[in-house]
Motif scaffolding. Structure first.
Motif, mmCIF file in Angstrom:
data_model
loop_
_atom_site.group_PDB
_atom_site.id
_atom_site.type_symbol
_atom_site.label_atom_id
_atom_site.label_comp_id
_atom_site.label_asym_id
_atom_site.label_seq_id
_atom_site.Cartn_x
_atom_site.Cartn_y
_atom_site.Cartn_z
ATOM 1 N N ARG A 60 4.480 -8.718 2.067
ATOM 2 C CA ARG A 60 5.136 -9.856 2.704
ATOM 3 C C ARG A 60 5.332 -9.669 4.215
ATOM 4 O O ARG A 60 5.692 -10.629 4.886
ATOM 5 N N SER A 61 5.114 -8.444 4.739
ATOM 6 C CA SER A 61 5.405 -8.174 6.153
ATOM 7 C C SER A 61 4.127 -7.780 6.885
ATOM 8 O O SER A 61 3.384 -6.903 6.423
ATOM 9 N N PRO A 72 8.571 -5.937 2.635
ATOM 10 C CA PRO A 72 9.579 -5.866 3.701
ATOM 11 C C PRO A 72 10.313 -4.537 3.756
ATOM 12 O O PRO A 72 10.597 -4.020 4.843
ATOM 13 N N SER A 73 10.629 -3.957 2.594
ATOM 14 C CA SER A 73 11.369 -2.693 2.594
ATOM 15 C C SER A 73 10.552 -1.554 3.186
ATOM 16 O O SER A 73 11.023 -0.784 4.027
ATOM 17 N N CYS A 74 9.291 -1.424 2.780
ATOM 18 C CA CYS A 74 8.444 -0.351 3.303
ATOM 19 C C CYS A 74 8.112 -0.585 4.777
ATOM 20 O O CYS A 74 7.960 0.361 5.552
ATOM 21 N N ALA A 75 7.991 -1.868 5.182
ATOM 22 C CA ALA A 75 7.727 -2.165 6.592
ATOM 23 C C ALA A 75 8.883 -1.690 7.453
ATOM 24 O O ALA A 75 8.675 -1.141 8.550
ATOM 25 N N CYS A 121 0.653 1.739 12.064
ATOM 26 C CA CYS A 121 0.192 0.950 10.915
ATOM 27 C C CYS A 121 -0.460 1.884 9.909
ATOM 28 O O CYS A 121 -1.304 2.710 10.279
ATOM 29 N N PRO A 122 -0.105 1.795 8.607
ATOM 30 C CA PRO A 122 -0.690 2.693 7.603
ATOM 31 C C PRO A 122 -2.180 2.445 7.360
ATOM 32 O O PRO A 122 -2.828 3.272 6.722
ATOM 33 N N VAL A 175 0.819 -1.221 0.000
ATOM 34 C CA VAL A 175 0.000 0.000 0.000
ATOM 35 C C VAL A 175 0.845 1.260 0.000
ATOM 36 O O VAL A 175 0.308 2.352 -0.171
ATOM 37 N N ILE A 176 2.159 1.127 0.179
ATOM 38 C CA ILE A 176 3.014 2.315 0.216
ATOM 39 C C ILE A 176 3.718 2.543 -1.118
ATOM 40 O O ILE A 176 3.585 3.597 -1.726
ATOM 41 N N CYS A 177 4.457 1.536 -1.571
ATOM 42 C CA CYS A 177 5.204 1.715 -2.824
ATOM 43 C C CYS A 177 4.417 1.290 -4.056
ATOM 44 O O CYS A 177 4.742 1.695 -5.167
#
Length: 386
Positions: free
Chosen positions: A343-344, A356-359, A370-371, A335-337
């Motif tokens: 996956r997280s 995982p990266s955005c988390a 939490c977004p 939902v971010i990128c």
């Protein structure tokens, strides 16, 4: 209260409560220290005045030490008498009857030994049609609001014993080096309006304040007024002289010795309880601020440690990141990128909405949330398909 004043008050309140009230606690501690200093000074002055002997002017010489040539050898006394100009002693025999050598009040025509004239220019508090007013103007308005010019005239005077003068003795009053308030009587008080000028119009438009009236006052110490002197008494050239003691809050006063002691006792009690209250509040607020900031420092240290662990974990994420950049259904995108697969999952809310990266980016925030549900999160966990 205007909106600007509300904003100023809010800014002062925010500054006072910053660092969990540490600034407010320090300010209260300084006020408490000042109050305790005043308490000790006032209680010390009260003890000295209580121990100071009080006697008629005719009996003052019996209270002085055998050799009293300076203030160190002078005696602290409390004496009450009527004001007379010194010319009543040094002048001709009829001087005391006509108050020869005294001053004349312009406002009332009374005879006096001290005349103080004050002219105060009063300014308005309007902010102007543009509302241009600097916030500090409200804080220092008192010093900018009034401009004073004053004149002070005095003649040497003495205190004489009522009912027995001139058959009794007298004591000279020495005002040199004294900054104590004087028991002056207001005999003239009038407000004169000030005529507006073209410059006044510009002052009003830009809100800088403009003069509206001139307050003219005259205060005198009239001849014959009964006052009390609290100070060092000594003999000088064979005559008695009383001089102020800078450590005491009174020198010349309309009150009697008992009234002075009662006022000092009231002030001492008020300062004592004020010091206790301010000291207790400052200790409580500073203790709370120290505990809160200590907890925040520990949380910051733990968060920094966790960030280092997350950065170490993130070092292994890019190796498999390219696997997540293929064809991903819309319902499984981060939902971010909006590029990688979800996956997280966040703990404790459990939402699986980020890669995982955005988390890791979300977890590194000062207050991670939490977004989706905006709930505070502690960490995230990688979810693997079976």
């Amino acid at each position: 209260m205007s909106s600007r004043d509300n904003e100023t008050a809010a800014a002062i309140a925010r500054a006072a409560t910053s660092f969990d009230g540490a600034v407010l606690g320090i300010g209260l501690a300084l006020c408490a220290a000042s109050t305790w200093a005043k308490y000790f000074a006032t209680s010390h002055a009260l003890r000295r005045i209580r121990l100071a002997p009080s006697a008629p002017i005719s009996d003052l010489r019996s209270l002085l030490p055998s050799s009293s040539s300076d203030d160190d050898e002078a005696a602290l006394i409390v004496v009450r008498g009527h004001v007379q100009p010194r010319s009543a002693v040094d002048g001709p025999p009829w001087a005391s009857a006509k108050s020869f050598g005294s001053l004349v009040s312009q406002g009332s025509g009374e005879r006096a030994v001290i005349v103080k004239q004050t002219q105060t220019c009063l300014y308005n508090e309007w902010r102007g049609i543009f509302g241009w007013s600097f916030d500090l103007h409200a804080i220092f308005a008192k010093s900018w609001k009034e401009q004073r010019t004053s004149s002070f005239r005095s003649v040497p005077f003495i205190l004489v014993e009522g009912g027995r003068w001139p058959r009794s003795g007298y004591v000279h009053v020495n005002l040199d080096g004294s900054d104590h308030p004087l028991p002056l009587t207001t005999v003239y008080h009038q407000l004169h309006p000030i005529q507006a000028t073209p410059y006044t119009l510009f002052q009003a438009i830009f809100g800088n304040g403009y003069p509206v009236a001139l307050l003219d006052e005259e205060k005198i110490l009239p001849v014959g007024k009964e006052i009390t002197a609290v100070g060092f008494c000594r003999t000088r050239d064979g005559a008695l002289e009383v001089k102020s003691c800078q450590e005491l809050p009174f020198f010349l006063s309309e009150m009697t010795k008992d009234e002075i002691e009662a006022e000092l006792a009231t002030n001492t009690a008020a300062l004592l309880w004020s010091g206790i209250l301010l000291g207790t509040l400052s200790i409580g607020i500073l203790g709370y601020a120290i505990a809160r900031n200590w907890s925040r420092w520990k949380e910051w240290r733990e968060r920094r440690k966790r960030d280092r662990e997350l950065r170490n974990q993130a070092a292994s994420v890019p190796s498999g990141m390219e696997e997540e950049l293929g064809e991903v259904p819309d319902g499984e995108l981060c939902v971010i990128c909006l590029m990688r697969r979800r996956r997280s999952a966040f703990i404790p809310c459990g939402h699986l909405v980020c890669c995982p990266s955005c988390a890791l980016t979300v977890e590194r925030d000062s207050f991670p949330k939490c977004p989706v549900c905006r709930q505070s999160i502690r960490s995230s966990i990688r979810i693997y398909d079976s």
